[in-house]
Design a protein around this motif. Structure first.
Motif, PDB file in Angstrom:
ATOM      1  N   GLY A 295      32.681  22.398  53.085  1.00 15.58           N
ATOM      2  CA  GLY A 295      32.027  21.815  54.255  1.00 15.58           C
ATOM      3  C   GLY A 295      31.051  20.744  53.818  1.00 15.58           C
TER       4      GLY A 295
ATOM      5  N   THR B  26      33.222  27.158  61.251  1.00 16.16           N
ATOM      6  CA  THR B  26      31.835  26.862  61.577  1.00 16.16           C
ATOM      7  C   THR B  26      31.487  25.512  60.972  1.00 16.16           C
ATOM      8  OG1 THR B  26      31.329  29.207  61.517  1.00 16.16           O
ATOM      9  CG2 THR B  26      29.460  27.704  61.371  1.00 16.16           C
ATOM     10  N   VAL B  27      30.893  24.632  61.780  1.00 20.46           N
ATOM     11  CA  VAL B  27      30.551  23.283  61.329  1.00 20.46           C
ATOM     12  C   VAL B  27      29.680  23.359  60.071  1.00 20.46           C
ATOM     13  CG1 VAL B  27      29.346  21.156  61.969  1.00 20.46           C
ATOM     14  CG2 VAL B  27      30.727  22.360  63.657  1.00 20.46           C
ATOM     15  N   ASP B  28      29.891  22.450  59.155  1.00 22.01           N
ATOM     16  CA  ASP B  28      29.139  22.292  57.912  1.00 22.01           C
ATOM     17  C   ASP B  28      29.390  23.402  56.899  1.00 22.01           C
ATOM     18  OD1 ASP B  28      28.001  19.959  58.873  1.00 22.01           O
ATOM     19  OD2 ASP B  28      26.289  21.015  59.719  1.00 22.01           O
TER      20      ASP B  28
ATOM     21  N   LYS C 195      33.608  18.848  72.991  1.00 19.65           N
ATOM     22  CA  LYS C 195      33.883  20.273  72.856  1.00 19.65           C
ATOM     23  C   LYS C 195      33.640  20.995  74.173  1.00 19.65           C
ATOM     24  CE  LYS C 195      31.690  20.482  68.798  1.00 19.65           C
ATOM     25  NZ  LYS C 195      30.961  21.062  67.694  1.00 19.65           N
TER      26      LYS C 195
ATOM     27  N   PRO D 153      34.620  24.521  66.620  1.00 18.97           N
ATOM     28  CA  PRO D 153      35.511  23.413  66.258  1.00 18.97           C
ATOM     29  C   PRO D 153      36.778  23.947  65.612  1.00 18.97           C
ATOM     30  CG  PRO D 153      33.650  23.522  64.766  1.00 18.97           C
ATOM     31  CD  PRO D 153      33.407  24.545  65.824  1.00 18.97           C
TER      32      PRO D 153
ATOM     33  N   ASP E  50      29.515  17.282  70.704  1.00 15.65           N
ATOM     34  CA  ASP E  50      29.271  18.407  71.609  1.00 15.65           C
ATOM     35  C   ASP E  50      29.837  18.168  72.999  1.00 15.65           C
ATOM     36  OD1 ASP E  50      28.057  19.981  69.730  1.00 15.65           O
ATOM     37  OD2 ASP E  50      26.037  19.266  70.198  1.00 15.65           O
TER      38      ASP E  50
ATOM     39  N   GLU F  65      36.828  15.903  64.762  1.00 11.98           N
ATOM     40  CA  GLU F  65      35.598  15.117  64.764  1.00 11.98           C
ATOM     41  C   GLU F  65      35.038  15.004  66.172  1.00 11.98           C
ATOM     42  OE1 GLU F  65      34.048  13.992  62.073  1.00 11.98           O
ATOM     43  OE2 GLU F  65      35.596  14.756  60.737  1.00 11.98           O
TER      44      GLU F  65
ATOM     45  N   ARG G  54      39.801  18.302  59.692  1.00  8.84           N
ATOM     46  CA  ARG G  54      38.794  18.831  60.616  1.00  8.84           C
ATOM     47  C   ARG G  54      38.687  17.920  61.826  1.00  8.84           C
ATOM     48  NH1 ARG G  54      34.331  21.976  57.723  1.00  8.84           N
ATOM     49  NH2 ARG G  54      35.231  22.417  55.681  1.00  8.84           N
TER      50      ARG G  54
END
Length: 173
Positions: free
Chosen positions: A132, A100-102, A36, A47, A33, A30, A28
């Protein structure tokens, strides 16, 4: 990218055999914001993660092979470079997906070998699940464990006190 030699198509009509996918890995990104937004021209974008597949070529294949990765699930997923011949580097091929994050990364792929004449072998299905970090999940977690242990402890004390009183009443009767 893997190059197809169209002049070999009339000479070689035999497709490669089935692949063995020995393992897979997820890396993933790292990015914070700010990174990105810079990478997406000032807009916030999803991400990305790289998914690698450790390839064991089909038995008996001596010519260099390419590999085609097809995204099966989710059908609306983003995968790059899928559906085009790729070269393996040190036995690994890599694609990039959005996530999607997390949340879990959960994808299904079909991977097949392709020879220089463009003959494509049978596909091997690979299921990728990378948990996640669960940033917004509502699971019990550690605090739930402590609460459960506390409830058990209180009930065990209450039960032992009741047993203690019963023993004392029997003595005096």
């Amino acid at each position: 990218a893997y190059t197809i030699d169209t002049s070999l198509q009339t000479i070689d009509e035999e497709p490669p055999g089935a692949l063995e996918i020995a393992e897979w890995a997820v890396e993933r990104e790292e990015n914070d914001d700010q990174n990105k937004q810079t990478a997406c021209g000032g807009l916030t974008c999803a991400p990305q993660a790289s998914i690698g597949f450790k390839i064991t070529p089909p038995a008996g294949e001596s010519a260099p092979l390419g590999y085609v990765v097809k995204l099966v699930e989710p059908q609306t997923g983003n995968c790059h470079p899928c559906d085009q011949p790729l070269c393996a580097e040190s036995g690994w091929i890599w694609v990039t997906v959005s996530y999607t994050v997390d949340e879990d990364i959960e994808y299904s792929f079909e991977i097949s070998a392709i020879d220089q004449a463009g003959n494509q072998g049978p596909a091997s299905l690979v299921e990728v699940l990378d948990p996640g970090s669960g940033g917004c999940s509502s699971g019990a977690g550690v605090s739930g464990l402590w609460l459960g242990l506390l409830v058990i402890f209180i009930f065990s004390i209450a039960k032992s006190r009741r047993l203690g009183r019963a023993d004392i009443e029997e003595i005096y009767v």
